[in-house]
Every structure is written in C-alpha cells, then in structure tokens.
Write a protein that holds these residues in place. Sequence first.
Motif: not given
Length: 483
Positions: A139-167
């Motif tokens: 369901s959409q609601n399930l993916w809301f949570w999946v997206v949020t959890i993955l985004a939290v992990v990227i945000a926690l690792f921070g600056y360098d991972l964000i740059h690499a992911f976007e690149r």
Amino acid sequence: MSTTTDKGSGRGLEVRSIDYVPLNERHGKVSHIGPLWFVSNAQIATLAVGLISITTGGNLIWSLLAIAIGVLVGTLFMAAHSSQGPQLGLPQMIQSRPQFGYIGALLVWLFAYLQYAGFNIFNTILAGQAIAESVNFGSQNLWFWVVTILAVVIALFGYDLIHAFERYLTYLTIVMLALLTIAAVKLAIPAGAYNLADFHLVPFLGQLGVAAGYQISWAIYVSDYSRYLPPSSGRGTFRWTFWGSALGGIWVMFLGAYIGAAAGENFETIGSIKSTADQLFGGFGGIALFVAALGLLSVTALNMYGGSLTLISSIDSLRQIRPTLRIRIITISITALISVVLANLASADFLANFNDFLLLVLYFFIPWTAVNLTDYFIVRKGHYAIAEIFKPDGIYRRWGWAGIISYLVGFVLMIPFFSAGKLFVGFIAHALDGADISLFIGLPVSAGLYWLMTRRIDVEAETRLAKAEADALEAAAHDHILP
C-alpha cells in the motif's frame, strides 16, 4: 563527513551539526554541488510546480517563459546563499544570528522548520504513490514508512553520504528525464498553446512567483551542503549551485507544463507521468516512477538533515547544548515522525494544497533572504566573528532589531499583494485580478531598510575580533567544543 575528531572516529556517522567546521576538516570538490542541486530539483514535486499557470488558464508558451524567469530569479538568491557555506563553515540557519540575534533568529527558524516538515509531507506522499504504482506491491502507506526510514538513515550518515547518493543518482535521473522528454513530445498539445498573443497576467505572475518561491525555499539550507568545502570555493559554489539547480528545475517544470497542457483536466500527477512514459515503450512508466521516487527519497533526506540542524539551532537559542551525535539522532527522528504521520493524514487535494504551500513559503522567506544577503554581501561583506555567533551575550546580541524590524516591515507590506489561492488574497492582489507581485515588494523593502539601519555597524572592529578569536575557534572546533 570528516572523521578527524576523536569523537566521530570510526562511527561512519556525521558528528557535526550546527557547530563550525574547522579548516582541517574541509574537503570535497566544488563540482559535486552541481549534481546535488540538479537531482534535488529534478523530481516529481518540481514537476507539479510547472502546472500552476496551465491549471489557472495560461497557455503553454507563456507558462514556459514564466517558469524560466521565475527559476532563474529564485536560483540567483539560492546560489548566493550557497556561496556563504565555504566562507563561514556554518549551516545556513545559524548564520541568521548576526542579523536577527541569538534569540531573535527563532523568528525565521520556526518558519524554516515548518517548511522542512511541509515539503516532506508532499515528498513522502508522492514517493509512496510512485513506488506503489511502479512495483505494484504494498500500500501507499507502507511505502510512506519505507521512504521515511531510508531517508532517516541517509540523513543520519549525513553530509558525505547525501552528496554521494545525489551524485550517483544524477546519471539515472538524466537518462530517465531524457527518455520521458522524448515521450512527452509525442503528446498532442491543444491549439493555441504557442500563441504569444494569448497572454494572461494572473497565471503568468502566479507561475513566475511559485517557480521563484520554489527556488528561494532551498535558500534556508543550501549552505548546509557547502559548508565543508574550503573557503576559496565560494565563487565555484555559486556557479555550480546556480546551474545545477536552475537546469534541473527548468527541465522538470517544463515537462510538468507540457504534460499538463496535453492532459488538461485529466491530469493526475503520478498517473499522467506513467501514461506519458509508457507511450515510449511498455513498462517505462514504472521505471520512470521508481527513479523519480529515488529523487524524492534524496530530497526527503535533505529536509530531515536541514530540519534537524534548524531544530538544534532553535533549542540552542533557548538553552545552550552541545551538538552531539545523540542530539542529531533525536532531532532527525522527530522531523521524520512529524512528516510521515502528517503524510498519512494529508488531504487528497494535493495539487491545490501544494500550490498554496509554495506561496506561503515564498512569503515567509522573501524578507529573510533580503536581510541575510544584504548583511553578508553589502553590510559585513562576508566578515563575521564566528565564535560570537555561539555566545548569547556576544557582539551579535540576543535580539537583532535591525533584522527583525526589516523582516517584519517587509512582510507586512507584502500582505496586500498576497494571492495564496484559497487561503488569502490581499486587497491589492484582488484589485489586480489575483496577480501576485509581493516578491517585488518584500525584497527591496527589507533589503533597503536593513541597509539603512545597519550603516553604523563597526565592521572593522568585528573583523579584528574575528582574527583575534580565529586560533581559539579552530582549536575548539577541532576538539568538538563550542566556543
């Protein structure tokens, strides 16, 4: 992410938050800024921005012109803010203290935090819908949570991972957009779409204002992603931010306007993208939506990261705290929880709400960007006593009345010109049939008033103090201790 501090060594998670980044931790290539802001703009939420004129009676050619002008104007301010990061080594919002004061800066931080949460609500909704439609599972609601959890992990690792992911995501995004553009050109466009004589002021100004506002809305955290670069990177940071953001924004908004013009009243964000992509070859619609969802995931991480820094800044203004990894985890989690819960409760009338939200963002940050940039480029010319920014009784004081008054006066004078959909239409905007020119009121008023009120600032004395405190600042930052 630097791991030169003992506290952060070996964890893999960024330790720094609102504190100053010392010179020995500066790293990275200025060219990496371009892909970050290209991908941040080249996603579904940006596509929806290109529909504003089309859905309010404008034709395609004038919509495209309004988009191009709005994006270029808004990105000019955004890129100027980005160039502050390498010079100051600080997140964007903490830089507001010299203008608004140690406590006074809370005025804009509140609006900034609302923006992070607001954009993430829309980003989470779109990402969840896109993934559910592309993989045809859950369901959409399930993916809301999946997206949020993955985004939290990227945000926690921070600056360098964000740059690499976007690149790395840049390559996928460019291929997807190129193919989607080829598919879009095959669509049937209504007659008169390119008629320059068919000009309507209200949809034109509405589209221009929202496009500019969308770009200005990045300004509140744009230097968060340039603050680890060497101080000499300022001009390069401006160029890479400007062209990366502008090209991504214009390309995707153009696609939104084009697809919206072809679909007419039948436009539906996710469905129209998928049906357009599928015209190129079967199954491409699902691929396009999945790649687009990855872009939304990356932007959601950016908002969590920036929201965390703003929340820490706000707490620190009320009670001084050490910017530890633990406080980063807590504030990122709070920001994520707010976004995902509200995403599950959000109204189905997405497009109208998104339009009004973008307008509100523009209104709140026009006077702030005017004050901040006037202070940086005209009043203090980039010279700040960084250590004083972290002192409640430092030279920047608790309340920066020049910044606060300039902000409020500019904002109040903009109110009669507001035209925020169903939320509010000022009496002057009403007299102009809904045309919104508040952007051209708030910017010069707040900038001019701030300049007049700060002409007696002794910038040379502040510069001398900054030089005197420089060695202690570097030592304290290296030890991860706030001045």
